[in-house]
Design an enzyme around this catalytic site. Structure first.
Site: not given
Ligand SMILES: *Cc1c(COP(=O)(O)O)cnc(C)c1O
Length: 816
Positions: A363, A666
């Site tokens: 990761h 997302k």
């Molecule tokens: C999706 C998500 C992340 C990851 O976000 P990145 O922008 O990819 O670092 C971290 N925390 C929560 C609560 C999430 O839903």
């Protein structure tokens, strides 16, 4: 098995209503006359749970009856988010439950707000685990999650006078209706002791690990319903319990209090999640946690295997173990130990079985995040595993030496033992050597793995490293979080997209349809209004819903460059003040994210954001055109609120540092346009949605590597850019912190004197210029919406269903 299955609970509104009132009375124990909305939430959770159970039992039976190959996803973190709405949606019961609760006079949204989300993860890594188990269940794959039931998950973040303040998250305080305690599923986990060698009856040398202390791991099961409700898989979380014998020792000495204290100490093992993201801090408790859940999970996996099989050579045909990062990498040594010591397999056979069974997902490439454990910690706590790791290493290095004789430096680099300074075990090397498959989480990350940290391994075993680009579950991140947009999409193209996200392609032609654009924009407006309301309630800051909602939500980390975002905000502030009558596109800059409690710089940047917000929001010259809000306690529920309301998604990590990112996915899936660097999955999002529909800028990973090699003169870069120099001067001299003018000196120093490791000064000019292009496009609302629609339409690749299907075919050898 021929015992009858449980009767199917009825799915109609009347039955659900009856079930709600029954559970309120018989499970929650409340008189409806005095019941609070939390009581009703619990009643709803129990009613829904009833409706999961028959599919859960059915699923487990069918796996057993068909003797299927099972996938075990081992992860220190599962950031699953709230279960109530998600389970209703996956079972197709959302409307029925809504109607049932509302006919009882309760507001459904209020009910669900009582659910405390299980925050058993830090960020992206834990959230990925949650998306993957959702997809496994949706695809009907026999996928089981294994993790730790932390009593205290991720801390709750408060902001006091602009600073982060952490408080423990006692998420189990009101009980957890989604778990089933399994007091009968309990395994011993051993630490300490010593290794004795002995000859068996046939004169062969064997090893036995003796005199160890024990902690027990007790199982808690959480059902994981797939979309459509057919498959309900299982997430098994381990809690530490003391052993009875352990207490008895003191008890027999008449020391009752001591025995209870001891019990507490062993139960501390699963007490709290380590709240650091992308940094590996060598703490003994963390080491114990890792072995604890690996050891318990393997005993459980093996017990299940042995119900139907006796020959371990068949293990890889029935079991795939996926290690989410190196946290479970001890599984390699533990499986070897079980095969060698408990079942007396010879080394070669045991090794073949182990490697065929294990897979490892990397990761991160950040050096500070690569786990290593001191040899003396192993000696003290896991002496037998250390022996095994040494032997794995010796045999491995022999193979390397055989292939490339005389390359001492190569052996030193590839060794599982880091011999520089205090000797340490490199967990990533253990995971790579002990797995048949190693994967990265985006193309660029995988390429960098092969050319940097695992270059020698890739040369030694070409083809072992592959890419499985991350994905997100469309159920939680579109269908559930963004009901206005989901409803619009379904109305236009049907609901096949929920399980076949690539069907969103059918939306692309609608980008040219003015009426559709208007409805799409209306859905965004609805989400922005909901978000604005919450911002005003929680922070007391009124925001203009016509302004561009510019969103950066993710863990606070220097490599993610929230500071670059601040530099833009201050630049913008200065420009508006310098030219107050010129038109400026109104913006609301929304930031959220937790900082690791011990991460000084991240916490200082968080404070800077709040101090800048204070000045900007209260300056009459700027406040109508620029607002900055820091939304506290970013977690899955907050993400579900913020992301649907975003116009712009900030994904601005230094190229080469963000392995994939899933926040980027997302936001794009919810119709935000991305301003981002050529990093992680941004690159692949760009391949899908088209460069003309994104705002990519800045150095590439190759350029970053070259700049780092040649050295970067940040002072010169700053001097050459008067606007940047002015911004840094304001931050460094107390413009935003008049109560303590030197507060942000360390931030400015890190850019000027500290070498600017993350190259903000290198990317600043391109970033500011790109932000200007963002403004220009936003003025043309139609053009903006067209691009937003095309983003949504072309995000199909980023469903975690696709990710899981690839793992299934190419790593686990299980098909759906
Ligand atoms: C999706 C998500 C992340 C990851 O976000 P990145 O922008 O990819 O670092 C971290 N925390 C929560 C609560 C999430 O839903």
């Amino acid at each position: 098995m021929d015992s009858p299955l449980p009767a199917e609970a009825a799915f109609d509104v009347a039955a659900i209503k009856q079930s709600l009132t029954d559970h309120l009375l018989y499970s929650v124990g409340k008189d409806p006359l005095f019941a609070t909305s939390r009581d009703w939430y619990l009643a709803a959770a129990f009613s829904l749970r009833d409706r999961l159970i028959s599919a859960w039992v059915r699923t487990m039976r069918s796996y057993y009856d068909n003797d299927v190959k099972r996938v075990y996803y081992l992860s220190m973190e599962f950031l699953v988010g709230r279960a109530l709405t998600n389970s209703m949606i996956n079972l197709g019961l959302y409307d029925a439950f809504r109607e049932a609760t509302e006919s009882l006079g309760y507001d459904f949204d209020e009910l669900q707000s009582w659910e405390v989300e299980p925050a058993l993860g830090n960020g992206g890594l834990g959230r990925l685990a949650a998306c993957l188990i959702d997809s496994m269940a949706t695809l009907g794959l026999p996928g089981f999650g294994y993790g730790i039931r932390y009593e205290f998950g991720m801390f709750t973040q408060h902001v006091e006078r602009g600073w982060q303040v952490e408080s423990p998250e006692n998420w189990l305080r009101y009980g957890n209706p989604w778990e089933f305690q399994r007091p009968g599923v309990i395994y011993p986990v051993r630490f300490g002791g010593r290794v004795v060698r002995y000859r068996d009856g046939e004169g062969r040398w064997n090893s036995q690990w003796v005199d160890s202390e024990e902690v027990m791991a007790m199982a808690y099961d959480v059902p994981v319903p797939g979309f459509g409700g057919k498959t309900v898989n299982n997430l098994r979380l381990w809690a530490a319990k003391s052993t009875r014998e352990f207490n008895l020792k003191y008890f027999n000495q008449g020391n009752y209090i001591e025995s209870v204290r001891d019990k507490n100490e062993s139960e501390n093992l699963s007490k709290v999640l380590y709240p650091s993201d992308s940094t590996a801090r060598g703490k003994e408790l963390r080491f114990r946690q890792e072995y604890f859940f690996v050891c318990a999970s393997l005993q459980d996996i093996i017990a299940r295997f042995r119900k139907t099989h006796s020959n371990f050579d068949l293990l890889p045909d029935h079991v795939a173990i996926q290690m989410n990062d190196t946290h479970p990498a001890m599984a390699v040594a533990e499986l070897m130990r079980v095969l060698l010591d408990d079942h007396h397999y010879d080394w070669e056979r045991a090794w073949t079985i182990t490697v065929k069974t294990c897979g490892y997902t990397n990761h991160t490439l950040l050096p500070e995040a690569l786990e290593t454990w001191p040899v003396d910690l192993f000696e003290r706590l896991l002496p037998r595993h250390l022996d095994i790791i040494y032997e794995i290493n010796q045999r491995f290095l022999n193979d390397v030496r055989h292939r490339w004789p005389g390359e001492m430096d190569l052996l030193r680099r590839m060794s599982l033992v880091d011999e520089d300074g205090t000797r340490r075990i490199r967990m990533a090397h253990l995971a790579v050597v002990g797995s048949h498959s190693v994967n990265g989480v985006a193309e660029i990350h995988t390429d960098l793995m092969k050319s940097t940290i695992f270059a020698d391994f890739d040369r030694f075993q070409p083809g072992k490293i592959s890419c499985k680009t991350n994905g997100i579950t469309p159920r939680r991140w579109l269908l559930s979080a963004n009901r206005p947009l989901a409803a619009l999409i379904t109305e236009e193209i049907g609901d096949g997209w929920v399980t076949r996200l690539e069907e969103l392609q059918a939306l692309a032609p609608l980008a040219e349809d003015a009426e559709f654009r208007e409805r799409f924009a209306q859905a965004k407006r609805t989400n922005k209004q909901r978000l604005a309301q919450v911002i005003e309630q929680r922070l007391g800051v009124p925001v203009d819903t016509d302004s561009l909602f510019d969103v950066m939500v993710k863990r606070m980390h220097e490599y993610k460059r929230q500071l670059l975002n601040v530099l833009h905000v201050v630049t913008r502030y200065n420009r508006i003040r310098a030219n107050p009558t010129a038109f400026a596109v109104p913006r609301t800059v929304i930031v959220g994210g937790k900082a690791a409690p011990g991460y000084f710089m991240a916490k200082l940047i968080l404070k800077l954001i709040n101090d800048v917000a204070d000045v900007v929001n209260n300056d009459p010259l700027t406040s109508s055109r620029l607002k900055v809000v820091f939304v506290p306690n970013y977690n899955v529920s907050t993400a579900e609120l913020i992301i649907p309301g975003a116009n712009l998604s900030q994904q601005i990590s230094t190229a080469g540092t963000e392995a994939s990112g899933t926040g980027n996915m997302k936001l794009a899936l919810n119709g935000a346009l991305t301003i981002g660097t050529w990093d992680g999955a941004n690159v692949e999002i760009c391949e899908e949605v088209g460069e003309e529909n994104m705002f990519l800028f800045g150095l590439t990973a190759q350029e970053v590597a070259r700049v780092h090699r040649d050295g970067w003169d940040s002072a010169a870069a700053i001097a050459a850019n008067p606007e940047l120099a002015q911004v840094l001067d304001m931050i460094g001299s107390g413009y935003f912190s008049p109560d303590q003018p030197d507060r942000f000196r360390p931030i400015v120093d890190s850019l000027t004197l500290g070498g600017d490791h993350y190259l903000l000064s290198a990317d600043y000019p391109a970033y500011i210029a790109t932000q200007e292009r963002v403004d220009q496009l936003y003025v043309d609302a139609d053009a903006w919406t067209r691009k937003a629609i095309l983003n949504v339409a072309r995000m199909g690749k980023f469903s975690s269903d696709r990710t899981v299907a690839e793992y299934g075919e190419e790593i686990w050898n299980v098909g759906s």
